[in-house]
Design a protein around this motif. Sequence first.
Motif, PDB file in Angstrom:
ATOM      1  N   GLY A 160       0.787  -1.235   0.000  1.00 28.11           N
ATOM      2  CA  GLY A 160       0.000   0.000   0.000  1.00 28.11           C
ATOM      3  C   GLY A 160       0.812   1.274   0.000  1.00 28.11           C
ATOM      4  N   VAL A 214      -5.042   2.061   4.054  1.00 25.64           N
ATOM      5  CA  VAL A 214      -4.829   1.136   2.941  1.00 25.64           C
ATOM      6  C   VAL A 214      -3.935   0.003   3.425  1.00 25.64           C
ATOM      7  CG1 VAL A 214      -5.163   2.842   1.112  1.00 25.64           C
ATOM      8  CG2 VAL A 214      -2.914   2.581   2.142  1.00 25.64           C
ATOM      9  N   LYS A 215      -4.168  -1.169   2.892  1.00 23.90           N
ATOM     10  CA  LYS A 215      -3.395  -2.332   3.341  1.00 23.90           C
ATOM     11  C   LYS A 215      -2.723  -3.078   2.191  1.00 23.90           C
ATOM     12  CE  LYS A 215      -7.613  -5.123   3.354  1.00 23.90           C
ATOM     13  NZ  LYS A 215      -8.521  -5.991   4.146  1.00 23.90           N
ATOM     14  N   ASP A 216      -3.124  -2.723   0.967  1.00 26.79           N
ATOM     15  CA  ASP A 216      -2.543  -3.424  -0.175  1.00 26.79           C
ATOM     16  C   ASP A 216      -2.701  -2.571  -1.434  1.00 26.79           C
ATOM     17  OD1 ASP A 216      -5.258  -3.673  -0.816  1.00 26.79           O
ATOM     18  OD2 ASP A 216      -5.377  -5.738  -0.081  1.00 26.79           O
ATOM     19  N   LYS A 217      -2.203  -3.095  -2.538  1.00 25.02           N
ATOM     20  CA  LYS A 217      -2.229  -2.370  -3.800  1.00 25.02           C
ATOM     21  C   LYS A 217      -3.650  -2.059  -4.253  1.00 25.02           C
ATOM     22  CE  LYS A 217      -0.551  -2.741  -8.581  1.00 25.02           C
ATOM     23  NZ  LYS A 217       0.257  -3.565  -9.533  1.00 25.02           N
ATOM     24  N   SER A 237      -6.385  -1.597  -2.548  1.00 23.75           N
ATOM     25  CA  SER A 237      -7.059  -0.556  -1.772  1.00 23.75           C
ATOM     26  C   SER A 237      -6.535   0.838  -2.131  1.00 23.75           C
ATOM     27  CB  SER A 237      -6.916  -0.813  -0.276  1.00 23.75           C
ATOM     28  OG  SER A 237      -5.567  -0.915   0.110  1.00 23.75           O
ATOM     29  N   VAL A 238      -5.274   0.929  -2.573  1.00 24.41           N
ATOM     30  CA  VAL A 238      -4.745   2.198  -3.071  1.00 24.41           C
ATOM     31  C   VAL A 238      -5.369   2.531  -4.418  1.00 24.41           C
ATOM     32  CG1 VAL A 238      -2.665   3.424  -3.843  1.00 24.41           C
ATOM     33  CG2 VAL A 238      -2.571   1.961  -1.821  1.00 24.41           C
TER      34      VAL A 238
END
Length: 349
Positions: A86, A152-155, A157-158
């Motif tokens: 993220g 955000v926690k990962d790609k 979510s971004v």
Amino acid sequence: MNNYIDYTIIQKYMQELLSIPSPTGNTSKATKYIKDILTDLKVNYHTTNKGAVIAVLEGEDNTIERSFSAHIDTLGAMVKAINENGTLSIVPIGGYMMSSIDGESCIIETMDEKNYTGTFQNIKPSVHIHGNDARELKKTPENMEVVLDEKVKDKSSVEALGISVGDFIFPDTRTTFTSSGFIKSRYLDDKASASILLYAIKYLKENNIKLPYTTSFFFSNYEEVGHGASSSHSKNIKEFISVDMGAPGKGQNSSEYSVCICAKDSSGPYDLELRKKLTALCRDKNIDYRVDIYPYYGSDASAALAAGWDFKAALIGPGVFASHAYERTHQDAVVATAELIIAYSMEAM
């Protein structure tokens, strides 16, 4: 300082222009600001195909012209990749030390102009976790990232925020005007000089000063990547003066309190005859000046000469400490630069 320069007007222009993000490639808001000021002043201008703004004051002789330039594009960054955790990998725009942005706040602007805040961090930001690795990590683009102020926690979510590769990133300028006359900010290179040019135009226009030659004021928008003023000049221009910055520091002759006149930079010597005229005028008008040499420097004048334009060129500007980092100058240097521009615009060639 001479009394005829109203520094408060220059400071207003600086404060407003520095508040508008304009890294190279994303300068439309800053150029709109320039055009709005020129419209208010009832000064004729035109915009080049690649977005530079050229204001023109008619002179008594329009067969010979003179030009001053300043650039409104700045350093910055872009999103190079969205990482699986993220964070954002970055690529710099322009030549600056990555250590100068480590730990700085920033804004990410998406293609649909949504803004998100974040922080530039190196990939080992905590001594409690990384120990000496945190202290010794080389500050390169590959070792830097932006940590978003979003949950955000990962790609994915971004990406759901609308952030994508190629989005511009604006470092916080942290602009401060001190009671002792210092100006501290990112991007005094070259928004201090752009503000000075705006003031010079205002002064000459409102005081109905008759210029000996038609004089243009070129606000370029690609200087930081080397081709700002490489095109779009009048063929009548005989003298081109880039108004950028001096670079005071160890081993240098420049000063934060003076207008600095460059004898030579990485592109070679500037025109000697023109430099002699500028220094003589400073002495005659009691303008505080310094002459200096900058080994790792190029200007709008450099770009124009390299592109084949046939005019005499000079480089001047207020002394700006810590260039391409968190910069500082003083109002004395700003005023001295304004004095030299206004005085020289009225001089015969």
